[in-house]
Design a protein around this motif. Structure first.
Motif, PDB file in Angstrom:
ATOM      1  N   GLY A  46     -30.880 -26.933  13.516  1.00 40.95           N
ATOM      2  CA  GLY A  46     -31.241 -26.960  12.104  1.00 40.95           C
ATOM      3  C   GLY A  46     -32.677 -26.529  11.879  1.00 40.95           C
ATOM      4  O   GLY A  46     -32.993 -25.846  10.898  1.00 40.95           O
ATOM      5  N   ALA A  50     -33.786 -23.426   9.589  1.00 40.16           N
ATOM      6  CA  ALA A  50     -34.615 -23.683   8.406  1.00 40.16           C
ATOM      7  C   ALA A  50     -35.969 -22.993   8.474  1.00 40.16           C
ATOM      8  O   ALA A  50     -36.591 -22.742   7.434  1.00 40.16           O
ATOM      9  CB  ALA A  50     -34.824 -25.193   8.238  1.00 40.16           C
ATOM     10  N   PHE A  53     -36.473 -19.886   6.202  1.00 39.69           N
ATOM     11  CA  PHE A  53     -36.576 -20.152   4.773  1.00 39.69           C
ATOM     12  C   PHE A  53     -37.922 -20.773   4.427  1.00 39.69           C
ATOM     13  O   PHE A  53     -38.539 -20.431   3.421  1.00 39.69           O
ATOM     14  CB  PHE A  53     -35.443 -21.079   4.331  1.00 39.69           C
ATOM     15  CG  PHE A  53     -34.087 -20.439   4.408  1.00 39.69           C
ATOM     16  CD1 PHE A  53     -33.716 -19.431   3.528  1.00 39.69           C
ATOM     17  CD2 PHE A  53     -33.169 -20.835   5.357  1.00 39.69           C
ATOM     18  CE1 PHE A  53     -32.471 -18.833   3.596  1.00 39.69           C
ATOM     19  CE2 PHE A  53     -31.920 -20.252   5.440  1.00 39.69           C
ATOM     20  CZ  PHE A  53     -31.569 -19.246   4.551  1.00 39.69           C
ATOM     21  N   ILE A  54     -38.385 -21.705   5.273  1.00 35.61           N
ATOM     22  CA  ILE A  54     -39.664 -22.363   5.015  1.00 35.61           C
ATOM     23  C   ILE A  54     -40.812 -21.365   5.079  1.00 35.61           C
ATOM     24  O   ILE A  54     -41.708 -21.363   4.227  1.00 35.61           O
ATOM     25  CB  ILE A  54     -39.884 -23.517   6.022  1.00 35.61           C
ATOM     26  CG1 ILE A  54     -38.831 -24.605   5.804  1.00 35.61           C
ATOM     27  CG2 ILE A  54     -41.285 -24.091   5.889  1.00 35.61           C
ATOM     28  CD1 ILE A  54     -38.834 -25.671   6.872  1.00 35.61           C
ATOM     29  N   SER A 341     -32.080 -24.201  -0.123  1.00 45.53           N
ATOM     30  CA  SER A 341     -32.261 -25.003   1.085  1.00 45.53           C
ATOM     31  C   SER A 341     -31.764 -26.427   0.873  1.00 45.53           C
ATOM     32  O   SER A 341     -31.063 -26.991   1.727  1.00 45.53           O
ATOM     33  CB  SER A 341     -33.745 -25.020   1.490  1.00 45.53           C
ATOM     34  OG  SER A 341     -34.210 -23.719   1.762  1.00 45.53           O
ATOM     35  N   PHE A 345     -28.435 -28.163   2.578  1.00 43.66           N
ATOM     36  CA  PHE A 345     -28.554 -29.407   3.339  1.00 43.66           C
ATOM     37  C   PHE A 345     -27.560 -30.455   2.842  1.00 43.66           C
ATOM     38  O   PHE A 345     -26.928 -31.167   3.629  1.00 43.66           O
ATOM     39  CB  PHE A 345     -29.981 -29.945   3.239  1.00 43.66           C
ATOM     40  CG  PHE A 345     -30.201 -31.230   3.990  1.00 43.66           C
ATOM     41  CD1 PHE A 345     -30.353 -31.237   5.363  1.00 43.66           C
ATOM     42  CD2 PHE A 345     -30.250 -32.445   3.306  1.00 43.66           C
ATOM     43  CE1 PHE A 345     -30.552 -32.422   6.051  1.00 43.66           C
ATOM     44  CE2 PHE A 345     -30.451 -33.634   3.980  1.00 43.66           C
ATOM     45  CZ  PHE A 345     -30.602 -33.623   5.364  1.00 43.66           C
TER      46      PHE A 345
END
Length: 392
Positions: A46, A50, A53-54, A341, A345
């Motif tokens: 994960g 992620a 995107f962050i 995002s 989640f």
């Protein structure tokens, strides 16, 4: 800029945008392989997923004002260097943190190149920007769809082959786009981080954000649950791949035309009705019974999405003008990435808890509320922002 340079600028930008997003798309077909190859736990996987995107979100918020201030040369070279490092990083990665770093570089490139490319395409006047920006979106969607196919085609050679391929092609072709963007005339202005807050207070920007929240929330839910959902109703992986390719066609073909329409009619007059028409498509996602209904609902959703996304982008450009185009669209996309995002989640556990009908029906209700909010904000009188232009 010389007259013959404009087509070269368009071709190189669109090609590089395709490659940057294809490089991001390759990894989606490799998440399970990464977990098996490196023995990653679920939270480590994960974290890798992620990180892109962050990094993209942070880059858009922190560096978009630099583009509007005229530092597009620095940003475009930074984005392309990050794209190449991100691709090659997966070739040499040996640990969780090297994977996270590689994914972050890819996300940085994704977040920045689209902004600086859009700024160069717009130039010194937003007139005609709808079709140009729409073409950029078409290439981005085509890249995402093609990424998994590139991975599948080259994975037979080796795990590293798709990443070597995309990294090498970007290293060869990316500098051509960077030179073209560096030479392109842009509208520069004195922009700082206070402009981010100023834009968020603008009623028309708020209306555009409402549209983006509705669309990107669905994207996050869809991406996180569609494989599990369709498997549960008996759709095979091959059928899913075919279905995704078919429903992606409108998002590849329509944005230049929907962008031009939004510019001609006004961004709000396209974006808000599109979000209203988006509601029943979202609702129907919860009632899919097989591949055919998935394709039919998906095509309806993709068409309304293309109108909504381009209408929202044009609506923001109407507020920012060419001078603050990067900052305005950066804010819009950062909001979209954040919502996607969070939705991604929360989507899988909600799907398991309440099922597809309540999940997609609930988001359809949210989209309806957002459409009504957007209509209300569009009725508010907009006070033009003060922009201090600088020569560039």
């Amino acid at each position: 800029m010389r007259q013959y340079a404009a087509p070269v600028l368009y071709v190189t930008i669109y090609t590089t945008q395709f490659l940057v997003t294809a490089s991001m798309g390759v990894i989606f077909a490799y998440l399970a392989d990464l977990q098996d190859r490196f023995g990653l736990s679920h939270w480590e996987l994960g974290l890798v997923a992620a990180a892109g995107f962050i990094a993209g979100l942070a880059a858009q918020l922190l560096l978009s004002p630099l583009i509007d201030r005229g530092h597009h040369r620095f940003v475009v070279w930074l984005s392309l260097a990050a794209a190449v490092l991100g691709a090659y990083g997966f070739v040499f990665a040996e640990s969780t943190w090297s994977l996270v770093t590689s994914r972050a570089f890819a996300g940085l490139a994704f977040g920045l190149f689209g902004l600086v490319a859009r700024k160069a395409l717009i130039g010194r006047d937003v007139s005609g920007s709808g079709a140009k920006v729409g073409g950029l979106l078409s290439c981005a969607v085509a890249g995402f769809i093609s990424g998994p196919a590139i991975g599948a085609a080259l994975s037979g050679i080796s795990f590293e082959a798709p990443f070597l391929f995309t990294g090498t092609v970007m290293a060869l072709l990316g500098p051509i786009a960077a030179v073209q963007i560096s030479r392109s005339p842009i509208a520069a202005a004195v922009v700082d981080y206070s402009d981010l807050a100023d834009l968020l207070r603008r009623p028309r920007v708020q209306a555009a954000i409402c549209v983006h929240v509705g669309i990107w929330g669905l994207i996050g839910i869809f991406d996180a649950t569609v494989d599990r959902y369709l498997t549960d109703i008996g759709v095979s992986s091959v059928e899913l791949a075919v279905g995704l390719l078919i429903i992606g066609v409108p998002l590849m073909a329509l944005p230049p035309y929907t962008g031009a329409l939004a510019e001609r009619l006004g961004g709000g007059r396209v974006a808000v009705p599109a979000l209203l028409l988006f509601v029943p498509a979202v609702l129907l996602y919860g009632w899919i019974g097989g591949l055919l209904t998935f394709i039919l609902v998906g095509l309806a959703e993709a068409v309304t999405e293309s109108y909504g996304v381009m209408g929202a982008q044009v609506l923001v450009l109407e507020v920012t003008g060419a001078e603050r185009a990067a900052t305005g669209t950066g804010v819009l996309e950062a909001v979209g990435l954040t919502v996607a995002s969070v939705a991604a989640f929360g989507g899988p556990p909600l799907y398991g808890l309440i099922g597809s009908r309540w999940l997609f029906g609930g988001w359809a209700a949210v989209c309806l509320v957002l459409a009504l909010l957007a209509m209300w904000r569009m009725k508010t009188v907009e006070i033009p922002p003060k922009i201090v232009k600088v020569s560039h």
